[in-house]
Write a protein that holds these residues in place. Sequence first.
Motif, PDB file in Angstrom:
ATOM      1  N   TRP A 223      32.465  69.083 109.198  1.00 10.68           N
ATOM      2  CA  TRP A 223      31.018  69.149 109.106  1.00 10.68           C
ATOM      3  C   TRP A 223      30.435  67.816 108.636  1.00 10.68           C
ATOM      4  CZ3 TRP A 223      28.283  73.548 110.494  1.00 10.68           C
ATOM      5  CH2 TRP A 223      29.082  74.662 110.807  1.00 10.68           C
ATOM      6  N   SER A 224      29.208  67.573 109.018  1.00 13.89           N
ATOM      7  CA  SER A 224      28.499  66.368 108.608  1.00 13.89           C
ATOM      8  C   SER A 224      28.159  66.423 107.124  1.00 13.89           C
ATOM      9  CB  SER A 224      27.197  66.252 109.399  1.00 13.89           C
ATOM     10  OG  SER A 224      26.285  67.284 108.984  1.00 13.89           O
ATOM     11  N   LYS A 225      27.699  65.321 106.602  1.00 10.38           N
ATOM     12  CA  LYS A 225      27.098  65.340 105.272  1.00 10.38           C
ATOM     13  C   LYS A 225      25.805  66.141 105.337  1.00 10.38           C
ATOM     14  CE  LYS A 225      28.973  60.898 103.728  1.00 10.38           C
ATOM     15  NZ  LYS A 225      28.645  59.524 103.247  1.00 10.38           N
ATOM     16  N   PRO A 226      25.402  66.755 104.216  1.00 11.18           N
ATOM     17  CA  PRO A 226      24.198  67.594 104.247  1.00 11.18           C
ATOM     18  C   PRO A 226      22.923  66.787 104.442  1.00 11.18           C
ATOM     19  CG  PRO A 226      25.024  67.377 102.006  1.00 11.18           C
ATOM     20  CD  PRO A 226      26.056  66.768 102.888  1.00 11.18           C
ATOM     21  N   VAL A 227      21.989  67.375 105.164  1.00 11.78           N
ATOM     22  CA  VAL A 227      20.675  66.795 105.402  1.00 11.78           C
ATOM     23  C   VAL A 227      19.637  67.730 104.789  1.00 11.78           C
ATOM     24  CG1 VAL A 227      18.974  66.192 107.173  1.00 11.78           C
ATOM     25  CG2 VAL A 227      21.406  65.685 107.539  1.00 11.78           C
ATOM     26  N   CYS A 228      18.696  67.186 104.051  1.00 13.28           N
ATOM     27  CA  CYS A 228      17.623  67.994 103.480  1.00 13.28           C
ATOM     28  C   CYS A 228      16.644  68.362 104.596  1.00 13.28           C
ATOM     29  CB  CYS A 228      16.898  67.247 102.370  1.00 13.28           C
ATOM     30  SG  CYS A 228      15.568  68.197 101.607  1.00 13.28           S
ATOM     31  N   VAL A 229      16.451  69.667 104.825  1.00  9.59           N
ATOM     32  CA  VAL A 229      15.578  70.119 105.910  1.00  9.59           C
ATOM     33  C   VAL A 229      14.275  70.723 105.404  1.00  9.59           C
ATOM     34  CG1 VAL A 229      17.472  70.454 107.537  1.00  9.59           C
ATOM     35  CG2 VAL A 229      16.778  72.352 106.051  1.00  9.59           C
ATOM     36  N   PHE A 230      14.206  71.004 104.095  1.00  5.51           N
ATOM     37  CA  PHE A 230      12.957  71.465 103.486  1.00  5.51           C
ATOM     38  C   PHE A 230      12.900  70.990 102.049  1.00  5.51           C
ATOM     39  CE2 PHE A 230      10.675  74.798 100.957  1.00  5.51           C
ATOM     40  CZ  PHE A 230       9.395  74.524 101.433  1.00  5.51           C
ATOM     41  N   ASP A 231      11.833  70.292 101.722  1.00  4.14           N
ATOM     42  CA  ASP A 231      11.568  69.836 100.369  1.00  4.14           C
ATOM     43  C   ASP A 231      10.191  70.376  99.999  1.00  4.14           C
ATOM     44  OD1 ASP A 231      11.615  68.619  97.936  1.00  4.14           O
ATOM     45  OD2 ASP A 231      11.634  66.563  98.692  1.00  4.14           O
ATOM     46  N   ALA A 232      10.154  71.329  99.091  1.00  9.77           N
ATOM     47  CA  ALA A 232       8.910  72.042  98.810  1.00  9.77           C
ATOM     48  C   ALA A 232       7.815  71.106  98.330  1.00  9.77           C
ATOM     49  CB  ALA A 232       9.153  73.130  97.770  1.00  9.77           C
ATOM     50  N   PRO A 233       6.619  71.204  98.901  1.00 11.59           N
ATOM     51  CA  PRO A 233       5.499  70.385  98.415  1.00 11.59           C
ATOM     52  C   PRO A 233       5.075  70.834  97.020  1.00 11.59           C
ATOM     53  CG  PRO A 233       4.747  71.980 100.053  1.00 11.59           C
ATOM     54  CD  PRO A 233       6.238  72.058 100.039  1.00 11.59           C
ATOM     55  N   ASP A 234       4.360  69.960  96.324  1.00 11.01           N
ATOM     56  CA  ASP A 234       3.954  70.247  94.948  1.00 11.01           C
ATOM     57  C   ASP A 234       3.091  71.496  94.842  1.00 11.01           C
ATOM     58  OD1 ASP A 234       5.329  68.025  94.100  1.00 11.01           O
ATOM     59  OD2 ASP A 234       3.565  66.725  94.024  1.00 11.01           O
ATOM     60  N   ASP A 235       2.339  71.797  95.893  1.00  7.96           N
ATOM     61  CA  ASP A 235       1.438  72.943  95.829  1.00  7.96           C
ATOM     62  C   ASP A 235       2.048  74.226  96.383  1.00  7.96           C
ATOM     63  OD1 ASP A 235       1.499  72.229  98.474  1.00  7.96           O
ATOM     64  OD2 ASP A 235      -0.677  72.194  98.776  1.00  7.96           O
ATOM     65  N   PHE A 236       3.365  74.217  96.673  1.00 10.60           N
ATOM     66  CA  PHE A 236       4.018  75.436  97.156  1.00 10.60           C
ATOM     67  C   PHE A 236       4.022  76.475  96.050  1.00 10.60           C
ATOM     68  CE2 PHE A 236       8.195  77.580  98.493  1.00 10.60           C
ATOM     69  CZ  PHE A 236       7.566  78.367  99.450  1.00 10.60           C
ATOM     70  N   TRP A 237       3.769  77.738  96.418  1.00 17.06           N
ATOM     71  CA  TRP A 237       3.588  78.801  95.421  1.00 17.06           C
ATOM     72  C   TRP A 237       4.854  79.100  94.625  1.00 17.06           C
ATOM     73  CZ3 TRP A 237       6.533  83.224  95.396  1.00 17.06           C
ATOM     74  CH2 TRP A 237       7.235  83.532  96.569  1.00 17.06           C
ATOM     75  N   ALA A 238       6.028  78.889  95.215  1.00 19.11           N
ATOM     76  CA  ALA A 238       7.286  79.271  94.562  1.00 19.11           C
ATOM     77  C   ALA A 238       7.809  78.154  93.675  1.00 19.11           C
ATOM     78  CB  ALA A 238       8.334  79.646  95.594  1.00 19.11           C
ATOM     79  N   GLU A 239       8.523  78.539  92.609  1.00 17.95           N
ATOM     80  CA  GLU A 239       9.030  77.586  91.626  1.00 17.95           C
ATOM     81  C   GLU A 239      10.553  77.475  91.626  1.00 17.95           C
ATOM     82  OE1 GLU A 239       7.479  79.375  88.139  1.00 17.95           O
ATOM     83  OE2 GLU A 239       5.416  78.696  88.472  1.00 17.95           O
ATOM     84  N   LYS A 240      11.247  78.560  91.975  1.00 22.51           N
ATOM     85  CA  LYS A 240      12.705  78.557  91.832  1.00 22.51           C
ATOM     86  C   LYS A 240      13.331  79.631  92.717  1.00 22.51           C
ATOM     87  CE  LYS A 240      12.444  81.633  87.812  1.00 22.51           C
ATOM     88  NZ  LYS A 240      12.825  81.843  86.405  1.00 22.51           N
ATOM     89  N   ASN A 241      14.663  79.760  92.586  1.00 29.07           N
ATOM     90  CA  ASN A 241      15.432  80.727  93.383  1.00 29.07           C
ATOM     91  C   ASN A 241      15.154  80.556  94.864  1.00 29.07           C
ATOM     92  OD1 ASN A 241      15.308  83.590  91.051  1.00 29.07           O
ATOM     93  ND2 ASN A 241      16.385  81.637  90.943  1.00 29.07           N
ATOM     94  N   PHE A 242      15.387  79.348  95.361  1.00 24.78           N
ATOM     95  CA  PHE A 242      15.281  79.076  96.792  1.00 24.78           C
ATOM     96  C   PHE A 242      16.584  79.587  97.420  1.00 24.78           C
ATOM     97  CE2 PHE A 242      11.842  75.665  97.337  1.00 24.78           C
ATOM     98  CZ  PHE A 242      11.138  76.114  96.235  1.00 24.78           C
ATOM     99  N   TRP A 243      16.517  80.774  98.001  1.00 24.65           N
ATOM    100  CA  TRP A 243      17.722  81.509  98.394  1.00 24.65           C
ATOM    101  C   TRP A 243      17.740  81.853  99.879  1.00 24.65           C
ATOM    102  CZ3 TRP A 243      17.785  85.874  94.071  1.00 24.65           C
ATOM    103  CH2 TRP A 243      18.146  85.291  92.847  1.00 24.65           C
ATOM    104  N   ALA A 244      18.971  81.935 100.408  1.00 27.67           N
ATOM    105  CA  ALA A 244      19.308  82.590 101.677  1.00 27.67           C
ATOM    106  C   ALA A 244      18.463  82.177 102.878  1.00 27.67           C
ATOM    107  CB  ALA A 244      19.235  84.117 101.488  1.00 27.67           C
ATOM    108  N   PRO A 245      18.432  80.883 103.234  1.00 30.56           N
ATOM    109  CA  PRO A 245      17.690  80.462 104.423  1.00 30.56           C
ATOM    110  C   PRO A 245      18.383  80.899 105.717  1.00 30.56           C
ATOM    111  CG  PRO A 245      18.936  78.625 103.549  1.00 30.56           C
ATOM    112  CD  PRO A 245      19.110  79.753 102.566  1.00 30.56           C
ATOM    113  N   GLU A 246      17.596  81.407 106.648  1.00 31.83           N
ATOM    114  CA  GLU A 246      18.074  81.750 107.984  1.00 31.83           C
ATOM    115  C   GLU A 246      17.161  81.073 108.991  1.00 31.83           C
ATOM    116  OE1 GLU A 246      19.739  86.224 106.876  1.00 31.83           O
ATOM    117  OE2 GLU A 246      18.446  85.934 108.616  1.00 31.83           O
ATOM    118  N   VAL A 247      17.727  80.539 110.085  1.00 33.07           N
ATOM    119  CA  VAL A 247      16.933  79.791 111.059  1.00 33.07           C
ATOM    120  C   VAL A 247      17.071  80.410 112.446  1.00 33.07           C
ATOM    121  CG1 VAL A 247      16.695  77.571 112.245  1.00 33.07           C
ATOM    122  CG2 VAL A 247      16.985  77.641 109.756  1.00 33.07           C
TER     123      VAL A 247
END
Length: 294
Positions: free
Chosen positions: A50-74
């Motif tokens: 596998w490749s090195k990891p790439v960041c595909v989502f970086d939450a903006p400052d005004d995003f409502w959520a603060e933590k527990n960024f869990w279980a992404p499905e695409v």
Amino acid sequence: MRLQDIRFRDPFVFPYEGKYYMYGTGRPNAEDINAGRQFWCWTSTDLQMWSKPVCVFDAPDDFWAEKNFWAPEVYAYNGKFYMLASFIAEGKNRATQALVAESPLGPFKVCGKPLTPENWMCLDGTLYIEDNKPYLVFCHEWVQVQDGEIAFCPLKDDFSRADGEPTVLFKASESGWAERIVHKGRTGVVTDGPFLYHDGTSLTMFWSSFFKGAYAVGMAESASGKLAGPWLHKKDLLFEKDGGHGMVFRDFDGHLYYCLHQPNIAPKERPRFFQIQKTEQGFRIGREINNYDE
């Protein structure tokens, strides 16, 4: 990098145009797997290196959520790529939110509002398309209802919000195998990580809970072949060796796989891929794509 050198939970593999895109819960090289407000992706052409990891989502400052960024499905849908993931913030219930991008490598952007009911504690939203209509299938958490539930709701075509009220499909205790746990002073029966797979003749839901004190994957089949069920639970489990929260995908040679994380204890979690085959009792685990020591 080798698959066995990647540490995260809740693996999801998206095969697309000759390449496998893998997402999951966890920040690369972080001591705390829940650290950060990002999602990452690894790519491969053979499911082993596998490749090195790439960041595909970086939450903006005004995003409502603060933590527990869990279980992404695409998923690819209507010419775009949608990510479904779980999030929480202080004073709010955990919810599934959609993100959208022009590529499986993102960058994903916030799409609309949370999809699950505001007054429900929810997690692990997955997508199912039925009669050309998108539906979110998700868990109503045991920490709120004690007997965890799996429910669904219709979605708007742009995934910006729900398009109707939720319907409960079943409770964890109805399975006949999921056992009551005690965690941080709470007692209940867990529903976790649902994923639906239609093989052309029948509709199966894979989902996780606890059995004999360990994380496990069970199966239910829709008697009607439709999302609304009723859902009949299989006596035999797919996986009982302290692993779960997985999904089904087919490789580019046509082999069917179930991928999961195992074991279910930090910091040993690793993604694992097993071929699966259908029997009269449901699906069963077969050969692992890469046999490696934990």
